[in-house]
Design an enzyme around this catalytic site. Structure first.
Site, PDB file in Angstrom:
ATOM      1  N   SER A  88       0.855  -1.186   0.000  1.00  0.00           N
ATOM      2  CA  SER A  88       0.000   0.000   0.000  1.00  0.00           C
ATOM      3  C   SER A  88       0.892   1.237   0.000  1.00  0.00           C
ATOM      4  CB  SER A  88      -0.951  -0.031   1.205  1.00  0.00           C
ATOM      5  OG  SER A  88      -1.888   1.022   1.141  1.00  0.00           O
ATOM      6  N   THR A  89       0.716   2.134   0.959  1.00  0.00           N
ATOM      7  CA  THR A  89       1.460   3.395   0.971  1.00  0.00           C
ATOM      8  C   THR A  89       2.964   3.158   0.983  1.00  0.00           C
ATOM      9  OG1 THR A  89      -0.344   4.352   2.266  1.00  0.00           O
ATOM     10  CG2 THR A  89       1.709   5.594   2.159  1.00  0.00           C
ATOM     11  N   HIS A 134      -2.640  -1.243  -3.275  1.00  0.00           N
ATOM     12  CA  HIS A 134      -3.754  -0.325  -3.057  1.00  0.00           C
ATOM     13  C   HIS A 134      -3.580   0.918  -3.913  1.00  0.00           C
ATOM     14  CE1 HIS A 134      -4.375  -2.081   1.263  1.00  0.00           C
ATOM     15  NE2 HIS A 134      -4.804  -2.891   0.313  1.00  0.00           N
ATOM     16  N   MET A 192      -0.441   1.364   5.197  1.00  0.00           N
ATOM     17  CA  MET A 192      -1.263   1.682   6.358  1.00  0.00           C
ATOM     18  C   MET A 192      -2.296   0.581   6.594  1.00  0.00           C
ATOM     19  SD  MET A 192      -2.015   5.737   5.746  1.00  0.00           S
ATOM     20  CE  MET A 192      -0.685   6.895   5.456  1.00  0.00           C
TER      21      MET A 192
END
Length: 338
Positions: free
Chosen positions: A153-154, A179, A271
């Site tokens: 993700s991030t 994501h 996250m």
């Protein structure tokens, strides 16, 4: 700190950020030189950065900033609309997120969420950018016995690139769930394909899992799953978000439960907790698992929770992550315990 060459846009961004009590605007700058001086003087926690600026572009300034004074940056520009190559390049250089400026026909909804995006970005750990190691030819004489599943993700745009640079042209069949909005994922796959040895593309429904191919979840209404009912194939499942996300890392991991002894699962920076439960269950069923180390994560969220649940067998810095997955992929599948 707000960096934009338009005084009108700086006022608009300030007005939005000042509605959030957790944020305080400490400085503004209209050029890269002003931004450099303001960073040294005010030492802000987070920066918004435009792409188009006089004398030095926002991307060039971002690259220098991440080398000398790394900090969380959110790109705010008309050039970072969803799916743009510039947005993907910015995140590869270290930007935490990209927000499109409002324009005729779009951008307003995302721009209205700018304050929340900045708050989330403030929690990112952004260290000095590590240069990509000198190009070496990955070993291609190994016999890979497992497939690889990777979730992120991030901060994972750069992490995935670094992971795949370690993969040889005959790498294990690999699926990735990252994501991102659907258009971003298309640009992401297009960026990766010429940079690494395996073929990288967006997954379709029913694609056979083949050595030397990396398939990325298309996002939109679909999760990327593994169809284990015969020869291993992809399955694009139109379904609600899982663990708060679509595409979901948990959805991908859980879909491979029936073939867990033939899986290596890796979880990268991000996250939240998506992927943590799926990794735990995969490991319990015989999969091998790798988590990105806290020291090399932008956001030590998903890997942290996976570790707390007992899902992480091995920790690896991002520079060793790809090789760690390949090492485990050469290990024969373990027999299921009764």
């Amino acid at each position: 700190m707000i960096v934009d060459d338009s005084a009108t846009m700086r006022r608009l961004i300030r007005a939005i950020l000042e509605t959030e009590p957790r944020l305080s605007v400490v400085a503004e700058a209209g050029t890269a030189r002003e931004a450099r001086d303001a960073v040294n003087r005010y030492r802000p926690d987070v920066m918004t950065l435009d792409v188009e600026m006089p004398n030095m572009s926002g991307l060039e300034f971002l690259q220098r900033l991440m080398r000398h004074r790394p900090m969380p940056v959110v790109m705010v520009s008309t050039l970072t609309q969803r799916g743009s190559d510039i947005a993907i390049e910015a995140m590869a250089l270290g930007a935490v997120d990209c927000v499109e400026k409002p324009r005729a026909g779009g951008g307003a909804d995302e721009f209205a969420k700018l304050a929340q995006t900045i708050v989330l970005a403030a929690g990112a750990r952004v260290g000095a950018r590590r240069p990509v190691r000198p190009e070496t030819v990955p070993r291609d004489d190994r016999q890979f016995r497992r497939i690889c599943l990777i979730g992120g993700s991030t901060g994972a745009v750069d992490a995935i690139e670094r992971t795949l640079r370690a993969f040889p042209a005959n790498c294990p069949p690999t699926l990735i769930t990252q994501h991102m909005p659907e258009p971003f994922l298309v640009s992401f796959a297009a960026r990766l394909d010429p940079l690494v040895r395996p073929r990288v593309r967006i997954a379709g429904d029913g694609d056979l899992l083949r050595a030397g191919e990396v398939l990325i979840a298309p996002g939109g209404p679909f999760h990327l799953n593994v169809d284990t009912g015969g020869p291993l194939r992809t399955r694009l499942l139109a379904a609600p978000p899982v663990s708060g996300h679509r595409p979901s890392v948990d959805a991908m991991f859980l879909s491979a439960g029936a073939i867990a002894p033939k899986v290596v699962a890796g979880i990268l920076t991000g996250m939240g907790r998506d992927g943590a439960e799926g990794m735990r269950l995969l490991r319990q069923a015989g999969a091998r698992t790798v988590g990105q180390s806290k020291e090399s994560c932008v956001v030590f969220g998903m890997p942290r929770v996976a570790g707390e649940l007992g899902g992480v067998e091995r920790w690896a810095d991002i520079e060793e992550f790809g090789e760690a997955m390949l090492d485990l992929a050469t290990t024969p599948a373990r027999a299921k315990t009764r």
